[in-house]
Write a protein that holds these residues in place. Sequence first.
Motif, PDB file in Angstrom:
ATOM      1  N   LEU A  36       3.764   8.352  -5.597  1.00 37.59           N
ATOM      2  CA  LEU A  36       3.803   8.797  -3.943  1.00 37.59           C
ATOM      3  C   LEU A  36       2.591   9.205  -3.354  1.00 37.59           C
ATOM      4  O   LEU A  36       2.642   9.240  -1.872  1.00 37.59           O
ATOM      5  N   LEU A  37       1.638   9.601  -4.006  1.00 38.06           N
ATOM      6  CA  LEU A  37       0.476   9.986  -3.411  1.00 38.06           C
ATOM      7  C   LEU A  37      -0.133   8.936  -2.498  1.00 38.06           C
ATOM      8  O   LEU A  37      -0.802   8.945  -1.599  1.00 38.06           O
ATOM      9  N   VAL A  43      -0.956   6.467   4.943  1.00 38.29           N
ATOM     10  CA  VAL A  43      -0.445   6.813   6.033  1.00 38.29           C
ATOM     11  C   VAL A  43      -1.563   7.675   6.693  1.00 38.29           C
ATOM     12  O   VAL A  43      -1.836   7.467   7.997  1.00 38.29           O
ATOM     13  N   LEU A  44      -2.169   8.507   5.936  1.00 40.44           N
ATOM     14  CA  LEU A  44      -3.389   9.129   6.589  1.00 40.44           C
ATOM     15  C   LEU A  44      -4.686   8.180   6.923  1.00 40.44           C
ATOM     16  O   LEU A  44      -5.539   8.673   7.641  1.00 40.44           O
ATOM     17  N   ALA A  45      -4.555   7.131   6.197  1.00 37.21           N
ATOM     18  CA  ALA A  45      -6.128   6.274   6.222  1.00 37.21           C
ATOM     19  C   ALA A  45      -6.344   6.018   7.984  1.00 37.21           C
ATOM     20  O   ALA A  45      -7.612   6.102   8.071  1.00 37.21           O
ATOM     21  N   VAL A  81      -9.014   4.477   2.289  1.00 35.20           N
ATOM     22  CA  VAL A  81      -8.346   3.179   1.804  1.00 35.20           C
ATOM     23  C   VAL A  81      -8.802   2.856   0.292  1.00 35.20           C
ATOM     24  O   VAL A  81      -7.937   2.295  -0.527  1.00 35.20           O
ATOM     25  N   VAL A  82     -10.128   3.260  -0.197  1.00 36.08           N
ATOM     26  CA  VAL A  82     -10.315   3.016  -1.664  1.00 36.08           C
ATOM     27  C   VAL A  82      -9.645   3.860  -2.591  1.00 36.08           C
ATOM     28  O   VAL A  82      -8.972   3.600  -3.517  1.00 36.08           O
ATOM     29  N   GLY A 109       1.279  -0.112  -1.710  1.00 37.02           N
ATOM     30  CA  GLY A 109       0.655   0.685  -0.858  1.00 37.02           C
ATOM     31  C   GLY A 109      -0.259  -0.409   0.041  1.00 37.02           C
ATOM     32  O   GLY A 109      -0.358  -0.159   1.111  1.00 37.02           O
ATOM     33  N   LEU A 110      -0.760  -1.327  -0.718  1.00 32.96           N
ATOM     34  CA  LEU A 110      -1.704  -2.356   0.379  1.00 32.96           C
ATOM     35  C   LEU A 110      -0.563  -3.197   1.305  1.00 32.96           C
ATOM     36  O   LEU A 110      -1.123  -3.247   2.435  1.00 32.96           O
TER      37      LEU A 110
END
Lengths: 129, 175
Positions: A36-37, A43-45, A81-82, A109-110
């Motif tokens: 879930l991280l 979302v924070l990216a 992102v990475v 996630g992507l």
Amino acid sequence: MPQAGLKTIISLSFVLAIGFLLVILSCALWKAYYPLLVVATYVLAPVPNWICGHCANPDDFVESSGAAVLDLGRFCTGFLVVMGVALPVLLCHSGLISTPAMIMSIIGGLLIYGTIISFAMFFQEDQDF
Amino acid sequence: MSLPEERLWRFRKPEWLNSIWVRNAGVYTAGGLFSLAFYTLLDSAVWSKSSRNGSTIHVGFVDWLPFIFSALGMLVISNIEKSRLSSESFSYTGYSSSVAWKARVILFLGFASLAGGMAGGVTVFVLKYVVPGVQWPALGMGVENLVSNFLVGLSTVVLWAAVRILSGGITPFDL
């Protein structure tokens, strides 16, 4: 830029839902809720880019202080992102989550991040310099 | 700027390299490489405490120390205003040579910290893993330390080159 309409919104929300489905499934199937991280990361990216874009004054491009703030935002966004890809690989390597959970959370996630980026691309106002 | 008699290299810099798009992509890539370096090292630390590590070798503060020095060097190097390095390019009110001298000293400290971090990574790898003869699954922690410090250096190089693309109009190959 193509005409962004109702179809774009609907398809983007479908992709977003599939992304969340994959991430939550990768957590719930194996009862390990570390992936879930990835959602929080993606979302924070775009946030550093957004904050630094508002901090920088695009007029003083000559003295390069505005460009430095923009570069800091881009650097942090690239970092996050990475991180979204590296975190599931790390967890899988240490045996905290299984390999299918890693693959599902990376793909999910992507998809989430791609939805956020393409939404911002389609519906941005004319404020970029 | 690109006068023919000032050109040193036989090959001209391609035009696509001089766009804002390439510059931004370079900055994103530098951030990604630094992230990769950090998570490579974090991976070795997490793996060390996980159940897959059967050996008695564990990652401690010593393994993090080279990365801390590398990251500190990268922070210093990328915070220097690169246009202050050459004293003849800017002539402020008489202070230009002193500013250039200060910038060079600080830049030297930054590069020394970065190189010291890389050398420290090799030192930890040799003293902690090669000399005691650690076998492969645990040897991966030392290899990840090496890779992590190398990636910090690579990220510094990419960030330097990307920031230089539009700010000076000089090729990234001469400082």
